[in-house]
Structures are given as structure tokens and as C-alpha cells.
Design an enzyme around this catalytic site. Structure first.
Site, PDB file in Angstrom:
ATOM      1  N   PHE A 162       0.830  -1.198   0.000  1.00 59.66           N
ATOM      2  CA  PHE A 162       0.000   0.000   0.000  1.00 59.66           C
ATOM      3  C   PHE A 162       0.867   1.252   0.000  1.00 59.66           C
ATOM      4  O   PHE A 162       1.882   1.317   0.688  1.00 59.66           O
ATOM      5  CB  PHE A 162      -0.867   0.061   1.263  1.00 59.66           C
ATOM      6  CG  PHE A 162      -1.745  -1.129   1.506  1.00 59.66           C
ATOM      7  CD1 PHE A 162      -3.071  -1.128   1.107  1.00 59.66           C
ATOM      8  CD2 PHE A 162      -1.251  -2.250   2.161  1.00 59.66           C
ATOM      9  CE1 PHE A 162      -3.890  -2.220   1.362  1.00 59.66           C
ATOM     10  CE2 PHE A 162      -2.057  -3.344   2.423  1.00 59.66           C
ATOM     11  CZ  PHE A 162      -3.384  -3.333   2.017  1.00 59.66           C
ATOM     12  N   ASP A 163       0.424   2.262  -0.738  1.00 61.63           N
ATOM     13  CA  ASP A 163       0.936   3.606  -0.532  1.00 61.63           C
ATOM     14  C   ASP A 163       0.302   4.130   0.759  1.00 61.63           C
ATOM     15  O   ASP A 163      -0.682   3.568   1.261  1.00 61.63           O
ATOM     16  CB  ASP A 163       0.553   4.487  -1.718  1.00 61.63           C
ATOM     17  CG  ASP A 163       1.025   5.909  -1.564  1.00 61.63           C
ATOM     18  OD1 ASP A 163       2.132   6.122  -1.025  1.00 61.63           O
ATOM     19  OD2 ASP A 163       0.284   6.825  -1.959  1.00 61.63           O
ATOM     20  N   GLY A 164       0.840   5.216   1.290  1.00 60.29           N
ATOM     21  CA  GLY A 164       0.329   5.754   2.543  1.00 60.29           C
ATOM     22  C   GLY A 164      -0.722   6.828   2.367  1.00 60.29           C
ATOM     23  O   GLY A 164      -1.923   6.589   2.495  1.00 60.29           O
ATOM     24  N   PHE A 274      -1.403  -0.801  -4.217  1.00 59.41           N
ATOM     25  CA  PHE A 274      -2.414   0.254  -4.316  1.00 59.41           C
ATOM     26  C   PHE A 274      -1.765   1.614  -4.116  1.00 59.41           C
ATOM     27  O   PHE A 274      -1.067   1.845  -3.118  1.00 59.41           O
ATOM     28  CB  PHE A 274      -3.499   0.049  -3.256  1.00 59.41           C
ATOM     29  CG  PHE A 274      -4.272  -1.227  -3.407  1.00 59.41           C
ATOM     30  CD1 PHE A 274      -5.239  -1.359  -4.397  1.00 59.41           C
ATOM     31  CD2 PHE A 274      -4.032  -2.303  -2.561  1.00 59.41           C
ATOM     32  CE1 PHE A 274      -5.955  -2.546  -4.537  1.00 59.41           C
ATOM     33  CE2 PHE A 274      -4.748  -3.478  -2.694  1.00 59.41           C
ATOM     34  CZ  PHE A 274      -5.721  -3.605  -3.683  1.00 59.41           C
ATOM     35  N   ASP A 276      -2.415   6.106  -5.078  1.00 67.36           N
ATOM     36  CA  ASP A 276      -3.322   7.122  -5.616  1.00 67.36           C
ATOM     37  C   ASP A 276      -2.726   7.904  -6.767  1.00 67.36           C
ATOM     38  O   ASP A 276      -3.460   8.583  -7.493  1.00 67.36           O
ATOM     39  CB  ASP A 276      -3.731   8.100  -4.501  1.00 67.36           C
ATOM     40  CG  ASP A 276      -2.557   8.942  -4.013  1.00 67.36           C
ATOM     41  OD1 ASP A 276      -2.641  10.185  -4.060  1.00 67.36           O
ATOM     42  OD2 ASP A 276      -1.546   8.353  -3.575  1.00 67.36           O
TER      43      ASP A 276
END
Length: 314
Positions: A162-164, A274, A276
Site C-alpha cells: 500500500f501507498d500511505g 495500491f 493514488d
């Protein structure tokens, strides 16, 4: 007593994310709905090739076999097909031995409205409008991107990265960076180090993943998670304290300080990543299956630019 999905990790996925339906989709785009219907009926006994998220789904469902007692993962198929044209999808699910028992075939309409009805923790689709709608309703959702590289070093573990900011966390810090630059962002994160970040759209999904990890106890856990963020170590403390306040533990945390993420995701051997931001997704999908999360200030800015350009053309 009717069955419920309570206490299960529920992943809703579109048929085009699960299987490769590009040939049929091309028929639909070039020849229309009736030609598409005939194509799918004529090929309904031909097993579909796996799609971008197929491996992720197979590993998720395998968790039920490893735990043994009560199934803890439920995968729901959501499709724009009708049940008639979707028969090929059913046949392929059976052929691959995927334990998918619930589905919604929407006859040409968007299926995202069933995401909340199924109490979904995650929605994966190739339709960005459906994904945006699910995110606006407060659900973790991502547009599954086509991979540039088809090479995969498959492991037995389910590995999710995951991105943060704007994914696990809110986009609060990212807004500071976009508006005031890197120095202001770093200073703000240092001064707020003891103030937990608000949760982002993927917080509930990550929390449910950890609940399942804990069920394996002393046994080897088949799930491994990682935070892969463009933040540097100068902005790490707030992230760590936020996760600690949520009682969530990630197996790995990689602070890249602006480096491209692709090579690190390849090293982690992620089944899905994932993020954004499109530029990070482009770096990632050269190596691993990637889901773009069209959420947060970066995507809002991009949408505004696209809307302005469209208005100028009109």
C-alpha cells in the site's frame, strides 16, 4: 437462519478484473451489444484466461482452506454482463476451482451499487467511474491496471503493498505538500508527529487483513503486508505513531524519499499494489499488478484540469 457476511473479509471484483475479457470487449466496442452477446454465447465453453487480479483472488480464497474451520474470506463477482452472457464467466470460475458463490450480473448497468449491499471491504474493477463512485461512498476501491510486464515471481504468500497518503491515511499531509511544497510538508509532519493521521479509504481493508493474520497465531501466516511510500525518513514518525494508535502492524515499511517504487515492489513480490498517484502506478505496473486509487487531492487536481480542458474545447 440466513447466511451472513459478518466477520468476513469481502472483496467485490468485476469480471474484467478477474478474467481477460478484452477480446469480447473489443467486439462490443466495434460491433455493438448484440454482436457481443452472440460472441459470448458462441464461446461460453471456452475457458477465459486469468485477468490482472486473478492471482490475488486465488490466494485470498486459499486462506479459507488454510484456516480450515469457518471461511473468513468471501469474493463476490460483480459484472455488467447479463446472466446469459455471463455464463462463460461462471464456467471459467468452475474450471479454475474458484470458490466464488455469490455474484450480481447487472445487464449493462453499473454494478458498483451492490458494493455496500454485500458489505464489501474492497472493490476492484477496470471501470474508473465505478471505482470513483465506490470511493465516494466510503469504500476501498481501485482501478486494476493492465500490466506492462507479465513476468511474476509467484510465492505461496499473499503479498499486498500500500501507498500511505490518500490510501491507508487521509490526504491531509499530501494537501500540505501540494499547496506549500516539500519543506512545509516535512515541518508540518514533524510538528504533528504525535497527532495520528485520519484514516484513508483502505484503512478498514487493512485492519480486516490484520485480523485474519492474527488468527494464524504461532503458525506461519500466509499474508504479508507492506507500506511503500515516497515519504523519506524525515517524515516517518507520524506514520509509525498513526499505525500504532490504530493497533495496526504492517510487516514491512519502505520509505523511498521520492525514488521510483517499481523495483522495490518487485523485490517485495507484491500480488497487488495500491497507490493514488498515476506516476507511481506506472512505475509499479512494470513489475507487479497495480490498482490505481483515484482519491485525494492529486486526483482532484487532475480532474479539475481535465474538466477545464473539456470546457475550453466546447
Amino acid at each position: 437462519m440466513p447466511d451472513t457476511l459478518n466477520d468476513k473479509l469481502v472483496v467485490a471484483i468485476s469480471s474484467r478484473a478477474l478474467f481477460n475479457l478484452e477480446a469480447g470487449h473489443k467486439v462490443f466496442e466495434e460491433e455493438g451489444l448484440e454482436a457481443y452477446r452472440h460472441y459470448q454465447v458462441e464461446h461460453e465453453d471456452c475457458v477465459l484466461e486469468p485477468g490482472e487480479a486473478f492471482l490475488l483472488v486465488r490466494k485470498l480464497l486459499n486462506i479459507n482452506h488454510l484456516l480450515g474451520d469457518v471461511p473468513r474470506v468471501e469474493v463476490i463477482l460483480l459484472s455488467r454482463n447479463s446472466a446469459d452472457t455471463g455464463l462463460r464467466v461462471f464456467n471459467s470460475i468452475e474450471e479454475y476451482g474458484l470458490d466464488i458463490r455469490r455474484a450480481a450480473f447487472c445487464g449493462g448497468e453499473s454494478p458498483y451499487r451492490y458494493v455496500p449491499a454485500f458489505n464489501s471491504h474492497l472493490f476492484l474493477s477496470t471501470d474508473v467511474d465505478d471505482v470513483r463512485s465506490a470511493l465516494k461512498d466510503g469504500f476501498a476501491a481501485a482501478t486494476v491496471l493492465s500490466s506492462i510486464s507479465k513476468e511474476r515471481q509467484e510465492t505461496d504468500e499473499l503479498r499486498i503493498a500500500f501507498d500511505g497518503d490518500a490510501v491507508i491515511f487521509s490526504d491531509e499531509a499530501e494537501r500540505v505538500y501540494q499547496q506549500s511544497g516539500l519543506q512545509a510538508f516535512t515541518e508540518a509532519e514533524r510538528s504533528s508527529a504525535h497527532q495520528p493521521l485520519p484514516g484513508g479509504p483502505f484503512k478498514p481493508f487493512l485492519a480486516m487483513l490484520q485480523d485474519i493474520q492474527l488468527e494464524f497465531g504461532e503458525r506461519h501466516c500466509p499474508i504479508r503486508t507492506a507500506l511503500v511510500t515516497a515519504r523519506s525518513t524525515t517524515a516517518h514518525e507520524r506514520v509509525i505513531r498513526t499505525l500504532r494508535s490504530w493497533n495496526i502492524r504492517l510487516d514491512e515499511a519502505i520509505f523511498l524519499g521520492g525514488l521510483d517504487k517499481g523495483a522495490f515492489l518487485k523485490a517485495f513480490q507484491a500480488d497487488m499494489f495500491f497507490d493514488d498517484q498515476v506516476r507511481h502506478c506506472d512505475s509499479a505496473r512494470a513489475h507487479v499488478t497495480t490498482g490505481h486509487v483515484p482519491h485525494g487531492v492529486t486526483n482532484e487536481l487532475k480532474e479539475r484540469v481535465l474538466n477545464t480542458e473539456s470546457e475550453q474545447e466546447e
